[in-house]
Write a protein that holds these residues in place. Structure first.
Motif, PDB file in Angstrom:
ATOM      1  N   ASP A 571      10.871   5.890  -3.913  1.00 42.60           N
ATOM      2  CA  ASP A 571      12.122   5.156  -4.103  1.00 42.60           C
ATOM      3  C   ASP A 571      12.023   3.692  -3.672  1.00 42.60           C
ATOM      4  OD1 ASP A 571      12.044   5.297  -1.353  1.00 42.60           O
ATOM      5  OD2 ASP A 571      13.876   6.466  -1.125  1.00 42.60           O
ATOM      6  N   GLY A 572      10.822   3.249  -3.319  1.00 40.57           N
ATOM      7  CA  GLY A 572      10.602   1.855  -2.929  1.00 40.57           C
ATOM      8  C   GLY A 572      10.723   1.591  -1.446  1.00 40.57           C
ATOM      9  N   SER A 573      11.219   2.561  -0.685  1.00 42.79           N
ATOM     10  CA  SER A 573      11.395   2.355   0.757  1.00 42.79           C
ATOM     11  C   SER A 573      10.063   2.501   1.493  1.00 42.79           C
ATOM     12  CB  SER A 573      12.412   3.350   1.312  1.00 42.79           C
ATOM     13  OG  SER A 573      11.943   4.685   1.185  1.00 42.79           O
ATOM     14  N   LYS A 574      10.029   2.013   2.730  1.00 46.71           N
ATOM     15  CA  LYS A 574       8.803   2.064   3.534  1.00 46.71           C
ATOM     16  C   LYS A 574       8.548   3.497   3.992  1.00 46.71           C
ATOM     17  CE  LYS A 574       6.657   0.021   7.654  1.00 46.71           C
ATOM     18  NZ  LYS A 574       5.447  -0.393   6.939  1.00 46.71           N
ATOM     19  N   ASN A 575       7.299   3.930   3.903  1.00 48.67           N
ATOM     20  CA  ASN A 575       6.927   5.252   4.408  1.00 48.67           C
ATOM     21  C   ASN A 575       6.922   5.192   5.939  1.00 48.67           C
ATOM     22  OD1 ASN A 575       5.720   7.688   5.147  1.00 48.67           O
ATOM     23  ND2 ASN A 575       4.301   7.660   3.416  1.00 48.67           N
ATOM     24  N   PRO A 576       7.754   6.001   6.599  1.00 52.91           N
ATOM     25  CA  PRO A 576       7.783   5.941   8.069  1.00 52.91           C
ATOM     26  C   PRO A 576       6.468   6.372   8.712  1.00 52.91           C
ATOM     27  CG  PRO A 576       9.036   7.824   7.254  1.00 52.91           C
ATOM     28  CD  PRO A 576       8.683   6.990   6.064  1.00 52.91           C
ATOM     29  N   ASN A 577       5.612   7.057   7.941  1.00 56.99           N
ATOM     30  CA  ASN A 577       4.318   7.529   8.457  1.00 56.99           C
ATOM     31  C   ASN A 577       3.159   6.701   7.913  1.00 56.99           C
ATOM     32  OD1 ASN A 577       5.625   9.802   9.761  1.00 56.99           O
ATOM     33  ND2 ASN A 577       5.847  10.670   7.718  1.00 56.99           N
ATOM     34  N   ALA A 578       3.429   5.435   7.589  1.00 57.58           N
ATOM     35  CA  ALA A 578       2.432   4.594   6.913  1.00 57.58           C
ATOM     36  C   ALA A 578       1.116   4.522   7.684  1.00 57.58           C
ATOM     37  CB  ALA A 578       3.000   3.198   6.688  1.00 57.58           C
ATOM     38  N   GLN A 579       1.175   4.298   8.984  1.00 59.74           N
ATOM     39  CA  GLN A 579      -0.058   4.140   9.761  1.00 59.74           C
ATOM     40  C   GLN A 579      -0.876   5.427   9.737  1.00 59.74           C
ATOM     41  OE1 GLN A 579       0.588   2.738  13.762  1.00 59.74           O
ATOM     42  NE2 GLN A 579      -1.568   2.803  14.310  1.00 59.74           N
ATOM     43  N   GLN A 580      -0.213   6.572   9.920  1.00 61.76           N
ATOM     44  CA  GLN A 580      -0.928   7.861   9.901  1.00 61.76           C
ATOM     45  C   GLN A 580      -1.518   8.131   8.519  1.00 61.76           C
ATOM     46  OE1 GLN A 580       0.257  10.877   8.165  1.00 61.76           O
ATOM     47  NE2 GLN A 580      -1.634  11.924   8.768  1.00 61.76           N
ATOM     48  N   GLN A 581      -0.780   7.774   7.456  1.00 64.38           N
ATOM     49  CA  GLN A 581      -1.235   8.073   6.108  1.00 64.38           C
ATOM     50  C   GLN A 581      -2.491   7.290   5.735  1.00 64.38           C
ATOM     51  OE1 GLN A 581       0.444  10.305   3.324  1.00 64.38           O
ATOM     52  NE2 GLN A 581       0.204  11.095   5.384  1.00 64.38           N
ATOM     53  N   THR A 582      -2.522   5.978   6.036  1.00 65.35           N
ATOM     54  CA  THR A 582      -3.731   5.207   5.724  1.00 65.35           C
ATOM     55  C   THR A 582      -4.900   5.645   6.606  1.00 65.35           C
ATOM     56  OG1 THR A 582      -2.784   3.454   7.101  1.00 65.35           O
ATOM     57  CG2 THR A 582      -2.649   3.160   4.736  1.00 65.35           C
ATOM     58  N   PRO A 625       7.160 -11.047  -4.659  1.00 69.89           N
ATOM     59  CA  PRO A 625       8.298 -10.975  -3.737  1.00 69.89           C
ATOM     60  C   PRO A 625       8.002 -10.208  -2.458  1.00 69.89           C
ATOM     61  CG  PRO A 625       8.588  -9.407  -5.522  1.00 69.89           C
ATOM     62  CD  PRO A 625       7.357 -10.213  -5.863  1.00 69.89           C
ATOM     63  N   GLY A 626       6.841  -9.582  -2.362  1.00 70.66           N
ATOM     64  CA  GLY A 626       6.499  -8.773  -1.187  1.00 70.66           C
ATOM     65  C   GLY A 626       6.856  -7.322  -1.415  1.00 70.66           C
ATOM     66  N   PHE A 627       5.961  -6.412  -1.005  1.00 76.60           N
ATOM     67  CA  PHE A 627       6.152  -4.978  -1.209  1.00 76.60           C
ATOM     68  C   PHE A 627       5.832  -4.240   0.090  1.00 76.60           C
ATOM     69  CE2 PHE A 627       4.544  -6.927  -5.114  1.00 76.60           C
ATOM     70  CZ  PHE A 627       5.532  -6.595  -6.029  1.00 76.60           C
ATOM     71  N   ASN A 628       6.445  -3.082   0.264  1.00 75.24           N
ATOM     72  CA  ASN A 628       6.110  -2.247   1.421  1.00 75.24           C
ATOM     73  C   ASN A 628       4.662  -1.773   1.376  1.00 75.24           C
ATOM     74  OD1 ASN A 628       8.578  -2.285   2.839  1.00 75.24           O
ATOM     75  ND2 ASN A 628       9.464  -0.841   1.403  1.00 75.24           N
ATOM     76  N   SER A 629       4.066  -1.784   0.176  1.00 79.77           N
ATOM     77  CA  SER A 629       2.678  -1.330   0.031  1.00 79.77           C
ATOM     78  C   SER A 629       1.656  -2.426   0.334  1.00 79.77           C
ATOM     79  CB  SER A 629       2.444  -0.799  -1.388  1.00 79.77           C
ATOM     80  OG  SER A 629       2.750  -1.800  -2.349  1.00 79.77           O
ATOM     81  N   ASP A 630       2.109  -3.630   0.689  1.00 74.72           N
ATOM     82  CA  ASP A 630       1.168  -4.715   1.003  1.00 74.72           C
ATOM     83  C   ASP A 630       0.177  -4.274   2.083  1.00 74.72           C
ATOM     84  OD1 ASP A 630       2.391  -6.383  -0.773  1.00 74.72           O
ATOM     85  OD2 ASP A 630       3.416  -7.614   0.710  1.00 74.72           O
ATOM     86  N   GLY A 631      -1.109  -4.595   1.856  1.00 75.31           N
ATOM     87  CA  GLY A 631      -2.126  -4.430   2.892  1.00 75.31           C
ATOM     88  C   GLY A 631      -2.632  -3.023   3.124  1.00 75.31           C
ATOM     89  N   GLU A 632      -2.389  -2.078   2.199  1.00 73.39           N
ATOM     90  CA  GLU A 632      -2.889  -0.717   2.408  1.00 73.39           C
ATOM     91  C   GLU A 632      -4.413  -0.701   2.526  1.00 73.39           C
ATOM     92  OE1 GLU A 632      -1.519   1.927  -0.608  1.00 73.39           O
ATOM     93  OE2 GLU A 632       0.569   1.872   0.058  1.00 73.39           O
TER      94      GLU A 632
END
Length: 763
Positions: A571-582, A625-632
């Motif tokens: 849905d475009g929102s930030k994954n709250p578990n982003a650090q664990q997922q990468t 415009p910048g994305f929550n997925s920046d820098g994966e």
């Protein structure tokens, strides 16, 4: 008069044709659970379009997907009744169930507590009338928020209006005679702006019984909105337009944009309430001519129908500087490069480099992180060391080195994804179990990527599950079965009916053979948009790695990880578990490379497919415009470096998904061009060997509002890839027909893959 009206309702409800069972087909078995299944056979050949399969499920469950029949199954659910028709995958005609052959239909329910009953294969003509039933409509007492109006209730059967209830007293009930075992829908139009609803609103009647329906109304919501006018001022004249965010009390961004120091900014339709709602306006600072310009946050109370003025007043402060010494090596005569320093807050400093030697640049000593890039030119590669620094010292030394690009000894990648739910675009055989069916389509490609294996048993492209892997198996997405069992090696002479999901297995075997006959590599893609959004937990890494190694021992030349929701959810929102997922993906890549090497499978390839902004810490610095997925990709590379390796050491290729981006999210407000391609490629090449970087295209209709840049630009980009030592080109997808466009994506991919062959072979 009312009595006559009721008789007309009964007549309308009883109109229609009843269904009839085909006694030639028999249910043999049925089971319920997290996966439901039903096995049957027919004593005569039976057309499954003219004679749909029908059965019932109890407990009000909803079915989300269906598979297992050897064809393209389409199903509808009307209350508790499921109806299924089956066509051949190709050509587009009805599938005929063969006499004496057993078939198993599987489906996914939303709960495991239900029963299966009422199996039949229904003919569209002949039969006997179903028994009658009663529908009883119960009205509530008149709600206070409704005036003198009376309720209106409409009854539909199979989408056709069959009765309507009007002018009935509040708090009363009315009954209607209906057909038994038939699906009905109850519609309640809005009344005095109040929303009407029925419980249940969809159901199937049961002969001889009464279905009660309760009507409710919900009070209309008052829509309170106000406006804000932002008036910004700064001590000195400037062309800067700092960005702003308007956030609510919970920190949610309501509006964002850029300030204008010469005219007010108007923000309309801001949600509020009867007493007024408070918001906070925060603005970015900027640096210019040796000064920092900053403004404090402004609190704004928005009242209904009113316009509130928010005054943003900048102040300036002189800042110390840090001297950056730049040493240039190897720049050829007559060539020039643009050196760009970008801070995390958006400050940019550029300088032209046209000769070897030393020069210096002053940057604000503000503790910000600065990223350093230098443009290259055809035939040369540029290295920047260090690639970033923090401006908290008195001096910083940077070395820019240009080296002539040597052609990689590794073969280039001409990669095509194969959509496993579609046939070939250019089949040389109508038999999908014959390698000739695929041979023309795969001919221009060095790598054919099978899409998809999934962590989800039943992947959902419309609403990917925001959950973690169940750990049971890696699933082949067409069969929902364990891919290791699916690809099991059978003794020669094993009958087709003994092979797991043989209807799909023969297609995969044929595609693999066509790929290998073309001297290509067959790669399993794991993931995709429809797969689980939370992939795997940290303690599942070893299990997943073990399963992949077991698969590659029996089939395939490698795997490609296409996990699309690591930092940004569907849905475009930030994954709250982003650090664990990468971190989980990085650990999988590292341990898989180690396990394959230990097992003697050093030749098996590992790929990482990601978005164009994977190596942009902040894509706004590149005009996006910048994305929550920046820098994966940066996060994955940093994890690997912290554990004694790097992304470059564990993967054989990195695919860039440079498509599926709407014009409003592109730097030029349109679509891809060569400047954007070059910027993206340079960010990948700064972290992974250029020979492993593969630029992706989707030459046709795209998702998310993306617009194809066209054949001419794609060829220019392929020329640049070929001339600058990058790994190759990738296409979604080999066998994709027209989608969101009249362009045939698969045939356009074929043309560009052949163009890539020619360009790469000449370099």
């Amino acid at each position: 008069m009312k009595k006559l009206r009721k008789i007309s309702f009964i007549t309308m409800l009883c109109m229609g044709t009843a269904g009839f069972a085909n006694a030639n087909c028999v249910q043999d078995d049925a089971s319920a659970g997290w996966t439901g299944s039903l096995t049957f056979h027919c004593t005569e050949d039976t057309d499954l379009v003219k004679n749909p399969i029908s059965f019932k499920v109890s407990n009000g469950i909803k079915v989300s997907s269906m598979w297992g029949l050897p064809g393209n199954s389409q199903f509808t659910q009307d209350g508790d009744t499921i109806s299924v028709t089956v066509k051949k995958w190709w050509p587009d005609e009805a599938y005929v169930a063969q006499a004496g052959q057993y078939y198993t239909l599987s489906f996914s329910p939303n709960t495991n507590n239900f029963a299966i009953s009422g199996f039949s294969i229904n003919s569209q003509d002949g039969g006997q009338e179903a028994s009658k039933a009663t529908i009883k409509i119960n009205l509530p007492q008149k709600p206070q928020f409704i005036g003198t109006s009376k309720a209106n209730v409409i009854i539909y059967k199979d989408g056709v209006k069959v009765a309507e209830m009007k002018d009935t007293a509040w708090g009363s009930s009315q009954s209607f005679e209906a057909e038994g075992n038939v699906g009905y829908t109850i519609s309640v139009p809005a009344l005095d702006n109040a929303t009407g609803s029925a419980t249940p609103s969809n159901f199937t009647t049961t002969g001889g019984q009464t279905q009660e329906v309760n009507i409710q109304y919900t009070a209309p919501q008052v829509d309170y909105k106000g406006n804000i006018t932002i008036v910004a001022s700064t001590p000195d004249s400037t062309t800067k337009t700092p960005s702003f965010n308007l956030t609510d009390e919970q920190g949610n961004i309501i509006k964002q944009g850029n300030l204008n120091f010469t005219s007010p900014i108007n923000l309309a339709d801001i949600p509020t309430n009867a007493n007024g709602r408070q918001y906070q306006l925060t603005v970015d600072g900027y640096a210019e001519n040796g000064f920092n310009y900053t403004a404090k946050p402004v609190s704004v109370v928005v009242k209904n129908t009113e316009t509130t003025e928010a005054k943003v007043e900048y102040t300036k402060e002189a800042m110390p500087t840090e001297k950056v010494s730049v040493e240039v090596k190897g720049i050829p005569s007559g060539k020039s490069s643009t050196l760009t320093l970008r801070s995390d807050s958006g400050k940019t400093i550029t300088s032209e480099l046209n000769a070897d030697g030393l020069s210096s640049i002053d940057v604000p000593k503000d503790g910000e992180n600065w990223a350093i890039t230098a443009s290259s030119f055809d035939g040369y590669k540029v290295a920047v060391s260090p690639a970033n620094f923090t401006a908290n010292q008195n001096a910083q030394n940077i070395t820019i080195t240009f080296t002539e690009q040597q052609k990689s000894t590794q073969d280039e990648f001409i990669t095509g994804y194969w959509e496993n739910w579609k046939p070939a675009q250019q089949p040389q055989s109508t038999d999908m179990g014959n390698p000739a069916h695929y041979s023309t389509d795969v001919a221009p490609y060095t790598h054919v990527v099978y899409s998809f294996l999934t962590l989800a048993k039943n992947p959902n492209p419309d609403n990917p599950s925001n959950t973690t892997w169940d750990g049971s198996a890696i699933y082949e997405s067409m069969t929902a079965g364990d891919v290791i069992k699916f690809m099991k090696q059978y003794p020669e002479g094993t009958a087709n009916w003994e092979r797991t999901d043989n209807w799909m297995r023969v297609r995969v075997d044929a595609l693999i053979k066509a790929t290998h006959d073309n001297n290509g590599k067959f790669i399993w893609a794991i993931g995709g948009w429809s797969d689980l959004q939370q992939t795997i937990s940290t303690n599942q890494v070893d299990k997943l790695v073990s399963m992949i190694v077991d698969l590659l021992k029996v089939s395939g030349d490698g795997v490609d990880f296409d996990w699309e929701h690591l930092h940004q959810l569907a849905d475009g929102s930030k994954n709250p578990n982003a650090q664990q997922q990468t971190a989980a993906l990085a650990e999988v890549l590292l341990k898989l490379r180690q396990a394959l090497d230990k097992a003697g499978l050093q030749d098996k390839q590992i790929g990482y497919t990601t978005r164009f902004n994977a190596f942009m810490a902040d894509s706004k610095q590149y005009g996006f415009p910048g994305f929550n997925s920046d820098g994966e990709g940066l996060a994955i590379d940093n994890w690997l470096k912290a554990h004694g390796s790097s992304l470059n050491n564990v993967v054989d290729f990195v695919n860039i998904m440079a498509y599926d981006v709407g014009p409003e999210y592109m730097p030029n407000g349109q679509t891809w061009n060569m400047n954007i391609y070059k910027n993206v490629l340079s960010t990948f090449g700064a972290h992974v060997d250029s020979s492993k970087v593969v630029l992706g295209f989707e030459p046709g209709g795209q998702a998310a509002g993306g617009q194809w840049e066209g054949m001419t630009v794609d060829k220019q980009a392929i020329d640049y890839v070929a001339n600058n030592g990058y790994g190759g080109s990738m296409f979604w997808a080999i066998n994709q027909p027209p989608y969101n466009s009249t362009e045939n994506t698969g045939l356009n991919s074929d043309k560009l893959a052949k163009y890539s062959q020619d360009k790469f072979s000449n370099n």
